[in-house]
Design a protein around this motif. Structure first.
Motif, PDB file in Angstrom:
ATOM      1  N   LYS A  76     -11.449  80.920  23.268  1.00 38.54           N
ATOM      2  CA  LYS A  76     -11.431  81.233  24.872  1.00 38.54           C
ATOM      3  C   LYS A  76     -11.115  79.973  25.486  1.00 38.54           C
ATOM      4  O   LYS A  76     -10.693  79.858  26.664  1.00 38.54           O
ATOM      5  CB  LYS A  76     -12.851  81.671  25.253  1.00 38.54           C
ATOM      6  N   ASP A  77     -11.639  78.843  25.052  1.00 40.43           N
ATOM      7  CA  ASP A  77     -11.611  77.620  25.768  1.00 40.43           C
ATOM      8  C   ASP A  77     -10.105  76.826  25.451  1.00 40.43           C
ATOM      9  O   ASP A  77      -9.900  75.801  26.002  1.00 40.43           O
ATOM     10  CB  ASP A  77     -12.749  76.610  25.484  1.00 40.43           C
ATOM     11  N   THR A  94      -7.385  72.686  10.717  1.00 35.36           N
ATOM     12  CA  THR A  94      -7.188  71.465  11.288  1.00 35.36           C
ATOM     13  C   THR A  94      -7.426  72.031  12.707  1.00 35.36           C
ATOM     14  O   THR A  94      -6.953  73.336  13.020  1.00 35.36           O
ATOM     15  CB  THR A  94      -5.438  71.224  11.522  1.00 35.36           C
ATOM     16  N   VAL A  95      -7.731  71.234  13.671  1.00 32.29           N
ATOM     17  CA  VAL A  95      -8.111  71.871  15.052  1.00 32.29           C
ATOM     18  C   VAL A  95      -7.571  71.009  16.246  1.00 32.29           C
ATOM     19  O   VAL A  95      -7.491  69.973  16.274  1.00 32.29           O
ATOM     20  CB  VAL A  95      -9.575  71.971  15.191  1.00 32.29           C
ATOM     21  N   LEU A  96      -6.899  71.757  16.989  1.00 31.82           N
ATOM     22  CA  LEU A  96      -6.202  71.065  18.223  1.00 31.82           C
ATOM     23  C   LEU A  96      -7.077  71.667  19.512  1.00 31.82           C
ATOM     24  O   LEU A  96      -7.389  72.844  19.977  1.00 31.82           O
ATOM     25  CB  LEU A  96      -4.870  71.936  18.498  1.00 31.82           C
ATOM     26  N   MET A  97      -7.477  70.467  20.195  1.00 33.85           N
ATOM     27  CA  MET A  97      -8.263  70.702  21.330  1.00 33.85           C
ATOM     28  C   MET A  97      -7.509  70.034  22.702  1.00 33.85           C
ATOM     29  O   MET A  97      -6.805  69.080  22.701  1.00 33.85           O
ATOM     30  CB  MET A  97      -9.813  69.979  21.349  1.00 33.85           C
ATOM     31  N   SER A  98      -7.760  70.882  23.893  1.00 30.82           N
ATOM     32  CA  SER A  98      -7.083  70.462  24.902  1.00 30.82           C
ATOM     33  C   SER A  98      -7.946  69.954  25.951  1.00 30.82           C
ATOM     34  O   SER A  98      -9.364  70.548  26.244  1.00 30.82           O
ATOM     35  CB  SER A  98      -6.299  71.699  25.493  1.00 30.82           C
ATOM     36  N   THR A 321     -23.504  60.175  25.499  1.00 29.54           N
ATOM     37  CA  THR A 321     -23.165  61.297  26.193  1.00 29.54           C
ATOM     38  C   THR A 321     -23.108  62.532  25.324  1.00 29.54           C
ATOM     39  O   THR A 321     -23.466  62.433  24.147  1.00 29.54           O
ATOM     40  CB  THR A 321     -21.526  61.151  26.572  1.00 29.54           C
ATOM     41  N   ILE A 322     -23.271  63.714  25.760  1.00 33.51           N
ATOM     42  CA  ILE A 322     -23.136  65.078  25.033  1.00 33.51           C
ATOM     43  C   ILE A 322     -22.084  65.451  24.613  1.00 33.51           C
ATOM     44  O   ILE A 322     -21.271  65.522  25.797  1.00 33.51           O
ATOM     45  CB  ILE A 322     -24.182  65.970  25.797  1.00 33.51           C
ATOM     46  N   ARG A 323     -21.636  65.606  23.609  1.00 39.48           N
ATOM     47  CA  ARG A 323     -20.126  66.075  23.376  1.00 39.48           C
ATOM     48  C   ARG A 323     -20.182  67.688  23.607  1.00 39.48           C
ATOM     49  O   ARG A 323     -20.859  68.476  23.508  1.00 39.48           O
ATOM     50  CB  ARG A 323     -20.048  66.147  21.752  1.00 39.48           C
ATOM     51  N   ARG A 324     -18.974  67.745  24.326  1.00 34.23           N
ATOM     52  CA  ARG A 324     -18.682  69.157  24.773  1.00 34.23           C
ATOM     53  C   ARG A 324     -18.301  69.996  23.561  1.00 34.23           C
ATOM     54  O   ARG A 324     -17.736  69.457  22.640  1.00 34.23           O
ATOM     55  CB  ARG A 324     -17.425  69.185  25.762  1.00 34.23           C
ATOM     56  N   GLU A 325     -18.769  71.148  23.459  1.00 37.88           N
ATOM     57  CA  GLU A 325     -18.574  71.861  22.340  1.00 37.88           C
ATOM     58  C   GLU A 325     -17.393  72.824  22.737  1.00 37.88           C
ATOM     59  O   GLU A 325     -17.171  73.520  23.542  1.00 37.88           O
ATOM     60  CB  GLU A 325     -19.664  73.149  21.992  1.00 37.88           C
ATOM     61  N   LEU A 326     -16.332  72.681  21.616  1.00 36.31           N
ATOM     62  CA  LEU A 326     -15.230  73.374  21.921  1.00 36.31           C
ATOM     63  C   LEU A 326     -14.972  74.278  20.617  1.00 36.31           C
ATOM     64  O   LEU A 326     -15.295  73.808  19.570  1.00 36.31           O
ATOM     65  CB  LEU A 326     -13.812  72.424  21.931  1.00 36.31           C
ATOM     66  N   GLY A 327     -14.331  75.468  20.899  1.00 35.96           N
ATOM     67  CA  GLY A 327     -13.909  76.200  19.730  1.00 35.96           C
ATOM     68  C   GLY A 327     -14.944  76.931  18.791  1.00 35.96           C
ATOM     69  O   GLY A 327     -14.922  77.531  17.917  1.00 35.96           O
ATOM     70  N   SER A 328     -16.350  76.955  19.451  1.00 34.18           N
ATOM     71  CA  SER A 328     -17.307  77.650  18.529  1.00 34.18           C
ATOM     72  C   SER A 328     -17.260  78.943  18.262  1.00 34.18           C
ATOM     73  O   SER A 328     -17.509  79.493  17.402  1.00 34.18           O
ATOM     74  CB  SER A 328     -18.931  77.282  19.311  1.00 34.18           C
TER      75      SER A 328
END
Ligand code: SAH
Length: 344
Positions: A76-77, A94-98, A321-328
Protein backbone atom coordinates in the motif's frame (compact mmCIF):
# COMPACT_ATOMS: atom_id res chain seq x y z
CA UNK A 1 28.12 -28.11 -21.02
CA UNK A 2 30.72 -25.62 -19.76
CA UNK A 3 29.01 -22.98 -17.69
CA UNK A 4 29.57 -19.67 -19.45
CA UNK A 5 30.88 -16.66 -17.58
CA UNK A 6 28.43 -13.93 -16.65
CA UNK A 7 29.57 -10.73 -18.36
CA UNK A 8 28.17 -8.72 -15.43
CA UNK A 9 30.64 -10.34 -13.01
CA UNK A 10 33.51 -8.20 -14.33
CA UNK A 11 34.44 -4.74 -13.17
CA UNK A 12 35.68 -2.42 -15.93
CA UNK A 13 39.39 -3.18 -15.45
CA UNK A 14 38.74 -6.91 -15.49
CA UNK A 15 36.57 -6.63 -18.58
CA UNK A 16 39.34 -4.70 -20.38
CA UNK A 17 41.75 -7.57 -19.65
CA UNK A 18 39.14 -10.06 -20.74
CA UNK A 19 38.73 -8.24 -24.07
CA UNK A 20 42.48 -8.31 -24.62
CA UNK A 21 42.48 -12.02 -23.95
CA UNK A 22 39.94 -12.62 -26.68
CA UNK A 23 41.94 -10.43 -29.07
CA UNK A 24 39.88 -7.25 -28.80
CA UNK A 25 40.82 -3.66 -27.93
CA UNK A 26 40.30 -2.67 -24.29
CA UNK A 27 37.90 0.17 -25.25
CA UNK A 28 35.38 -2.50 -26.23
CA UNK A 29 34.95 -3.06 -22.51
CA UNK A 30 33.83 0.55 -22.08
CA UNK A 31 31.32 0.15 -24.89
CA UNK A 32 29.94 -3.03 -23.36
CA UNK A 33 29.75 -1.35 -19.93
CA UNK A 34 27.79 1.49 -21.42
CA UNK A 35 25.31 -0.86 -23.07
CA UNK A 36 24.85 -2.95 -19.97
CA UNK A 37 24.67 -0.28 -17.29
CA UNK A 38 23.59 2.91 -19.01
CA UNK A 39 21.44 1.69 -21.89
CA UNK A 40 20.45 -1.35 -19.81
CA UNK A 41 20.12 -3.71 -22.75
CA UNK A 42 19.38 -7.38 -22.20
CA UNK A 43 21.26 -8.94 -25.13
CA UNK A 44 24.53 -8.63 -27.06
CA UNK A 45 22.42 -8.19 -30.17
CA UNK A 46 21.33 -4.77 -29.01
CA UNK A 47 24.96 -3.53 -28.75
CA UNK A 48 24.77 -2.01 -32.19
CA UNK A 49 28.13 -0.22 -32.27
CA UNK A 50 29.91 -3.58 -31.99
CA UNK A 51 30.46 -5.54 -35.19
CA UNK A 52 28.20 -8.48 -35.85
CA UNK A 53 31.26 -10.67 -35.62
CA UNK A 54 32.15 -9.41 -32.14
CA UNK A 55 28.57 -9.72 -30.94
CA UNK A 56 28.59 -13.34 -32.06
CA UNK A 57 31.89 -13.94 -30.28
CA UNK A 58 30.54 -12.44 -27.06
CA UNK A 59 27.39 -14.50 -27.37
CA UNK A 60 29.46 -17.66 -27.60
CA UNK A 61 31.73 -16.87 -24.68
CA UNK A 62 29.54 -15.11 -22.12
CA UNK A 63 26.05 -15.06 -20.86
CA UNK A 64 24.12 -11.94 -19.90
CA UNK A 65 22.42 -12.96 -16.73
CA UNK A 66 18.87 -11.55 -16.90
CA UNK A 67 16.88 -12.57 -13.84
CA UNK A 68 13.32 -13.69 -14.37
CA UNK A 69 10.60 -12.25 -12.15
CA UNK A 70 8.79 -15.10 -10.41
CA UNK A 71 6.62 -12.90 -8.28
CA UNK A 72 6.09 -9.20 -7.70
CA UNK A 73 4.11 -7.79 -4.80
CA UNK A 74 3.22 -4.16 -4.26
CA UNK A 75 2.55 -2.69 -0.84
CA UNK A 76 0.00 0.00 0.00
CA UNK A 77 2.94 2.33 0.69
CA UNK A 78 4.42 1.81 -2.80
CA UNK A 79 7.15 -0.63 -1.74
CA UNK A 80 7.64 -3.42 -4.28
CA UNK A 81 9.02 -6.85 -3.39
CA UNK A 82 10.48 -9.05 -6.12
CA UNK A 83 11.15 -12.74 -6.05
CA UNK A 84 13.79 -13.37 -8.70
CA UNK A 85 14.74 -16.60 -10.40
CA UNK A 86 18.55 -16.47 -10.39
CA UNK A 87 18.59 -19.07 -13.17
CA UNK A 88 20.04 -22.07 -11.31
CA UNK A 89 16.96 -23.26 -9.46
CA UNK A 90 17.41 -20.76 -6.62
CA UNK A 91 15.47 -17.61 -5.87
CA UNK A 92 16.14 -14.43 -3.91
CA UNK A 93 14.16 -11.41 -2.77
CA UNK A 94 14.87 -7.75 -3.54
CA UNK A 95 12.86 -4.74 -2.36
CA UNK A 96 12.32 -1.34 -4.01
CA UNK A 97 11.36 1.49 -1.67
CA UNK A 98 10.19 4.95 -2.58
CA UNK A 99 11.21 7.92 -0.41
CA UNK A 100 10.70 11.62 -0.94
CA UNK A 101 14.41 11.90 -1.87
CA UNK A 102 14.25 9.11 -4.47
CA UNK A 103 14.28 5.35 -4.86
CA UNK A 104 16.19 2.98 -2.63
CA UNK A 105 16.80 -0.69 -3.24
CA UNK A 106 17.38 -3.34 -0.59
CA UNK A 107 19.49 -6.07 -2.13
CA UNK A 108 20.50 -9.59 -1.16
CA UNK A 109 24.12 -10.73 -1.05
CA UNK A 110 23.72 -14.47 -0.49
CA UNK A 111 21.18 -17.21 -1.12
CA UNK A 112 20.38 -17.88 2.51
CA UNK A 113 22.44 -16.78 5.51
CA UNK A 114 24.81 -18.50 7.94
CA UNK A 115 24.61 -16.01 10.77
CA UNK A 116 21.67 -17.51 12.63
CA UNK A 117 20.26 -14.32 14.20
CA UNK A 118 17.32 -15.43 16.27
CA UNK A 119 14.94 -12.69 15.18
CA UNK A 120 15.55 -12.81 11.41
CA UNK A 121 13.51 -14.69 8.79
CA UNK A 122 16.50 -15.12 6.46
CA UNK A 123 18.05 -17.52 8.88
CA UNK A 124 17.02 -21.07 9.74
CA UNK A 125 16.81 -21.97 6.08
CA UNK A 126 19.56 -23.69 4.21
CA UNK A 127 22.42 -21.63 2.96
CA UNK A 128 22.75 -22.32 -0.77
CA UNK A 129 25.64 -20.12 -1.98
CA UNK A 130 27.08 -16.64 -2.34
CA UNK A 131 25.69 -14.43 -5.06
CA UNK A 132 28.27 -13.43 -7.69
CA UNK A 133 29.00 -9.72 -8.26
CA UNK A 134 26.99 -9.84 -11.48
CA UNK A 135 24.01 -11.27 -9.64
CA UNK A 136 24.24 -8.55 -7.01
CA UNK A 137 24.27 -5.87 -9.72
CA UNK A 138 21.53 -7.62 -11.70
CA UNK A 139 19.03 -7.03 -8.88
CA UNK A 140 19.33 -3.33 -9.54
CA UNK A 141 19.18 -3.64 -13.31
CA UNK A 142 16.19 -5.97 -13.25
CA UNK A 143 14.23 -3.62 -10.98
CA UNK A 144 15.11 -0.55 -13.06
CA UNK A 145 14.17 -2.37 -16.26
CA UNK A 146 10.87 -3.49 -14.81
CA UNK A 147 9.80 -0.17 -13.28
CA UNK A 148 11.61 2.39 -15.42
CA UNK A 149 12.72 4.25 -12.27
CA UNK A 150 16.26 5.42 -11.58
CA UNK A 151 17.54 4.04 -8.29
CA UNK A 152 19.62 6.46 -6.23
CA UNK A 153 20.36 4.53 -3.01
CA UNK A 154 21.40 0.96 -2.32
CA UNK A 155 21.32 -0.89 0.97
CA UNK A 156 22.88 -4.31 1.44
CA UNK A 157 20.18 -5.30 3.89
CA UNK A 158 18.40 -8.10 2.05
CA UNK A 159 19.14 -11.78 2.49
CA UNK A 160 22.64 -12.73 3.58
CA UNK A 161 25.65 -11.32 5.38
CA UNK A 162 27.45 -9.05 2.87
CA UNK A 163 30.82 -9.28 4.63
CA UNK A 164 30.61 -13.09 4.47
CA UNK A 165 30.65 -12.65 0.66
CA UNK A 166 33.29 -9.96 0.83
CA UNK A 167 35.05 -10.12 -2.55
CA UNK A 168 31.87 -10.27 -4.63
CA UNK A 169 30.19 -7.50 -2.66
CA UNK A 170 33.21 -5.18 -2.98
CA UNK A 171 33.50 -5.97 -6.68
CA UNK A 172 29.80 -5.29 -7.23
CA UNK A 173 30.30 -1.87 -5.61
CA UNK A 174 33.14 -1.14 -8.03
CA UNK A 175 30.77 -1.87 -10.94
CA UNK A 176 27.97 0.18 -9.38
CA UNK A 177 30.31 3.10 -8.60
CA UNK A 178 32.02 3.33 -11.96
CA UNK A 179 30.97 6.50 -13.85
CA UNK A 180 30.93 4.33 -16.97
CA UNK A 181 28.85 1.74 -15.11
CA UNK A 182 25.82 2.52 -12.97
CA UNK A 183 27.48 5.67 -11.64
CA UNK A 184 25.98 5.55 -8.14
CA UNK A 185 28.41 7.07 -5.63
CA UNK A 186 29.63 5.03 -2.66
CA UNK A 187 28.06 7.60 -0.36
CA UNK A 188 24.68 6.36 -1.57
CA UNK A 189 25.49 2.76 -0.63
CA UNK A 190 25.12 1.18 2.82
CA UNK A 191 26.59 -2.14 3.82
CA UNK A 192 24.95 -3.70 6.84
CA UNK A 193 26.81 -6.31 8.86
CA UNK A 194 26.12 -8.48 11.85
CA UNK A 195 29.70 -7.69 12.86
CA UNK A 196 32.40 -9.73 11.10
CA UNK A 197 35.28 -7.90 12.76
CA UNK A 198 38.23 -8.89 10.49
CA UNK A 199 36.20 -7.87 7.42
CA UNK A 200 35.39 -4.49 8.95
CA UNK A 201 39.14 -3.83 9.22
CA UNK A 202 39.59 -5.00 5.65
CA UNK A 203 36.77 -2.79 4.35
CA UNK A 204 38.32 0.28 5.98
CA UNK A 205 41.34 -0.20 3.66
CA UNK A 206 39.35 -0.39 0.40
CA UNK A 207 38.89 3.30 -0.21
CA UNK A 208 35.17 2.86 -0.79
CA UNK A 209 33.42 5.62 1.14
CA UNK A 210 30.17 3.75 1.67
CA UNK A 211 28.14 3.87 4.89
CA UNK A 212 28.79 1.04 7.26
CA UNK A 213 25.78 -0.11 9.29
CA UNK A 214 26.37 -2.33 12.27
CA UNK A 215 23.56 -4.57 13.52
CA UNK A 216 24.19 -4.06 17.22
CA UNK A 217 20.79 -4.79 18.82
CA UNK A 218 22.14 -5.21 22.38
CA UNK A 219 24.66 -3.54 24.64
CA UNK A 220 26.15 -6.44 26.56
CA UNK A 221 27.56 -9.77 25.43
CA UNK A 222 25.04 -11.92 27.23
CA UNK A 223 22.04 -10.33 25.54
CA UNK A 224 23.73 -9.92 22.18
CA UNK A 225 24.90 -13.54 22.05
CA UNK A 226 21.36 -14.68 22.80
CA UNK A 227 20.09 -12.71 19.81
CA UNK A 228 23.09 -13.10 17.51
CA UNK A 229 25.38 -16.14 17.73
CA UNK A 230 28.08 -14.24 15.79
CA UNK A 231 28.68 -12.34 19.02
CA UNK A 232 30.29 -15.48 20.48
CA UNK A 233 33.02 -15.16 17.88
CA UNK A 234 33.29 -11.37 17.79
CA UNK A 235 32.13 -9.90 21.09
CA UNK A 236 30.99 -6.32 21.56
CA UNK A 237 34.35 -4.91 22.73
CA UNK A 238 36.11 -6.20 19.61
CA UNK A 239 33.29 -4.98 17.40
CA UNK A 240 33.31 -1.47 18.86
CA UNK A 241 37.10 -1.31 18.55
CA UNK A 242 36.84 -2.25 14.86
CA UNK A 243 34.19 0.46 14.40
CA UNK A 244 36.42 3.08 16.04
CA UNK A 245 39.23 2.07 13.73
CA UNK A 246 36.87 2.28 10.72
CA UNK A 247 35.81 5.80 11.67
CA UNK A 248 39.42 6.91 12.28
CA UNK A 249 40.57 5.55 8.91
CA UNK A 250 37.64 6.63 6.76
CA UNK A 251 36.27 9.62 8.64
CA UNK A 252 32.83 8.15 7.90
CA UNK A 253 29.98 8.11 10.37
CA UNK A 254 28.82 4.63 11.34
CA UNK A 255 25.16 3.78 11.60
CA UNK A 256 24.23 1.38 14.43
CA UNK A 257 21.04 -0.58 13.95
CA UNK A 258 19.13 -1.49 17.06
CA UNK A 259 15.97 -3.59 16.70
CA UNK A 260 13.77 -3.08 19.73
CA UNK A 261 12.16 -6.20 21.18
CA UNK A 262 9.65 -5.95 23.98
CA UNK A 263 11.01 -6.68 27.47
CA UNK A 264 14.30 -7.74 25.97
CA UNK A 265 16.44 -4.78 24.98
CA UNK A 266 14.01 -1.86 25.09
CA UNK A 267 14.10 -0.43 28.58
CA UNK A 268 15.87 2.68 29.82
CA UNK A 269 18.70 0.62 31.35
CA UNK A 270 19.52 -0.59 27.85
CA UNK A 271 19.39 2.97 26.53
CA UNK A 272 21.80 4.05 29.29
CA UNK A 273 24.23 1.25 28.43
CA UNK A 274 23.98 2.18 24.76
CA UNK A 275 24.90 5.79 25.51
CA UNK A 276 27.93 4.61 27.50
CA UNK A 277 29.01 2.29 24.70
CA UNK A 278 28.75 4.82 21.87
CA UNK A 279 29.63 8.06 23.66
CA UNK A 280 32.05 10.18 21.63
CA UNK A 281 31.86 8.06 18.47
CA UNK A 282 31.01 9.57 15.09
CA UNK A 283 27.77 7.63 14.75
CA UNK A 284 24.03 7.55 14.41
CA UNK A 285 21.55 5.06 15.85
CA UNK A 286 18.78 3.66 13.71
CA UNK A 287 16.03 2.19 15.86
CA UNK A 288 14.01 -0.55 14.16
CA UNK A 289 10.73 -1.75 15.61
CA UNK A 290 11.40 -5.49 15.54
CA UNK A 291 9.19 -7.48 13.19
CA UNK A 292 8.03 -10.69 14.78
CA UNK A 293 8.83 -13.68 12.63
CA UNK A 294 7.09 -17.05 12.55
CA UNK A 295 7.92 -18.99 15.72
CA UNK A 296 10.14 -16.08 16.80
CA UNK A 297 10.40 -15.32 20.49
CA UNK A 298 10.87 -11.56 20.12
CA UNK A 299 7.88 -9.23 20.05
CA UNK A 300 7.72 -5.66 18.85
CA UNK A 301 8.20 -2.95 21.48
CA UNK A 302 5.37 -0.55 22.09
CA UNK A 303 5.47 2.77 20.23
CA UNK A 304 5.71 4.48 23.58
CA UNK A 305 8.84 2.55 24.58
CA UNK A 306 10.42 3.10 21.19
CA UNK A 307 9.91 6.85 21.44
CA UNK A 308 11.18 6.95 25.03
CA UNK A 309 14.26 5.03 23.97
CA UNK A 310 14.91 7.44 21.09
CA UNK A 311 14.37 10.50 23.28
CA UNK A 312 16.76 9.18 25.92
CA UNK A 313 19.51 8.71 23.31
CA UNK A 314 18.92 12.12 21.74
CA UNK A 315 18.89 13.82 25.15
CA UNK A 316 22.23 12.21 25.98
CA UNK A 317 24.20 13.17 22.89
CA UNK A 318 23.54 10.20 20.60
CA UNK A 319 21.64 11.03 17.42
CA UNK A 320 18.87 8.47 17.03
CA UNK A 321 16.00 8.07 14.60
CA UNK A 322 13.24 5.50 14.24
CA UNK A 323 13.26 3.68 10.94
CA UNK A 324 10.04 4.08 8.98
CA UNK A 325 8.50 0.71 8.38
CA UNK A 326 7.89 0.06 4.72
CA UNK A 327 6.30 -2.90 3.03
CA UNK A 328 5.23 -4.77 6.16
CA UNK A 329 1.92 -5.79 4.53
CA UNK A 330 3.82 -7.74 1.86
CA UNK A 331 6.46 -9.22 4.21
CA UNK A 332 9.06 -6.86 2.84
CA UNK A 333 9.99 -5.04 6.06
CA UNK A 334 13.29 -5.52 7.92
CA UNK A 335 14.10 -9.13 8.64
CA UNK A 336 11.15 -10.54 6.71
CA UNK A 337 12.96 -11.53 3.55
CA UNK A 338 13.46 -15.21 2.96
CA UNK A 339 15.18 -17.38 0.49
CA UNK A 340 12.41 -19.07 -1.44
CA UNK A 341 12.71 -22.11 -3.61
CA UNK A 342 11.07 -22.00 -6.98
CA UNK A 343 9.04 -25.03 -6.01
CA UNK A 344 7.30 -23.23 -3.13
N1 SAH B 1 23.33 -9.63 7.57
C1 SAH B 1 23.31 -8.21 7.58
C2 SAH B 1 22.30 -7.58 6.64
C3 SAH B 1 20.91 -8.15 6.57
S1 SAH B 1 19.70 -7.72 7.72
C4 SAH B 1 23.13 -7.70 9.00
O1 SAH B 1 22.96 -8.50 9.89
O2 SAH B 1 23.25 -6.50 9.21
C5 SAH B 1 19.37 -6.02 7.67
C6 SAH B 1 18.94 -5.47 9.02
O3 SAH B 1 17.64 -5.94 9.43
C7 SAH B 1 19.90 -5.87 10.14
O4 SAH B 1 20.13 -4.79 11.00
C8 SAH B 1 19.12 -6.94 10.85
O5 SAH B 1 19.59 -7.16 12.14
C9 SAH B 1 17.71 -6.38 10.78
N2 SAH B 1 16.68 -7.37 11.08
C10 SAH B 1 16.71 -8.69 10.85
N3 SAH B 1 15.57 -9.27 11.27
C11 SAH B 1 14.79 -8.29 11.75
C12 SAH B 1 13.47 -8.25 12.31
N4 SAH B 1 12.76 -9.38 12.46
N5 SAH B 1 12.99 -7.07 12.70
C13 SAH B 1 13.71 -5.94 12.53
N6 SAH B 1 14.94 -5.90 12.00
C14 SAH B 1 15.48 -7.07 11.62
Amino acid sequence: MIKMKNIKDYNLEELKKEMQEIGEKPFRAEQIFKWLYQEKVKSFDEMTNLSLELRKKLEEKYNICNFKIIKKQESKDGTIKYLFDVLDGNAIETVLMSYHHGYSICISSQIGCKMGCKFCASTGINFARNLTSGEIVEQLLAVEQDTGVRISNIVFMGIGEPLDNYENVVNSIRIINNPKGLNIGARHISISTSGLVPKIYKLSEENIPCTLSISLHATNNKKRSEMMPVNNTYPIEELIQACKDYIAKTNRRISFEYALAKDNNDNLEDAKELVKLLKGMLCHVNLIPINKIEKGKFDKSSNENIMKFRDYLNDHGIVATIRRELGSDIDAACGQLRRKNLKE
